[in-house]
Motif scaffolding. Structure first.
Motif, PDB file in Angstrom:
ATOM      1  N   LYS A 238     -81.938  28.866  14.052  1.00  0.00           N
ATOM      2  CA  LYS A 238     -80.971  29.594  12.822  1.00  0.00           C
ATOM      3  C   LYS A 238     -82.322  30.711  12.162  1.00  0.00           C
ATOM      4  N   ALA A 239     -82.945  29.947  11.937  1.00  0.00           N
ATOM      5  CA  ALA A 239     -83.589  31.249  10.854  1.00  0.00           C
ATOM      6  C   ALA A 239     -85.307  30.669  11.286  1.00  0.00           C
ATOM      7  N   GLY A 240     -85.611  31.876  10.428  1.00  0.00           N
ATOM      8  CA  GLY A 240     -87.790  31.659  10.694  1.00  0.00           C
ATOM      9  C   GLY A 240     -87.724  32.616  12.342  1.00  0.00           C
ATOM     10  N   GLY A 241     -89.321  32.850  12.315  1.00  0.00           N
ATOM     11  CA  GLY A 241     -89.896  33.665  13.563  1.00  0.00           C
ATOM     12  C   GLY A 241     -89.052  33.652  15.243  1.00  0.00           C
ATOM     13  N   LEU A 242     -88.537  32.174  15.824  1.00  0.00           N
ATOM     14  CA  LEU A 242     -88.283  32.700  16.680  1.00  0.00           C
ATOM     15  C   LEU A 242     -86.600  32.731  16.686  1.00  0.00           C
TER      16      LEU A 242
END
Length: 72
Positions: A32-36
């Motif tokens: 839902k967030a971040g690099g991935l």
């Protein structure tokens, strides 16, 4: 050094986590967030993302891989 890889295949929706030390492959909940999450968004637009992987091929079966074959 970590021996974990996050993978997916063209045309597939989900991501998978491969733990080489544990010998396991498990589905990854959609980030839902971040690099991935950024990578997931890029994949949705057709971008291929690789980092730290020096070989990856799709094969028709595990048996084909063990026999040294792939569709190249």
């Amino acid at each position: 050094m970590a021996r974990v890889i996050v993978i997916s295949m063209a045309g597939e929706e989900g991501l998978w986590v491969v733990d080489l030390d544990a010998g396991s492959v498990v589905p990854l909940d959609p980030p839902k967030a971040g690099g991935l999450n950024t990578v997931t968004d890029l994949r949705a637009s057709g971008t291929i993302v690789t980092k730290g992987v020096d070989m990856a091929v799709v094969v028709t079966s595990a048996e084909a891989a063990f026999a040294g074959h792939y569709d190249g």
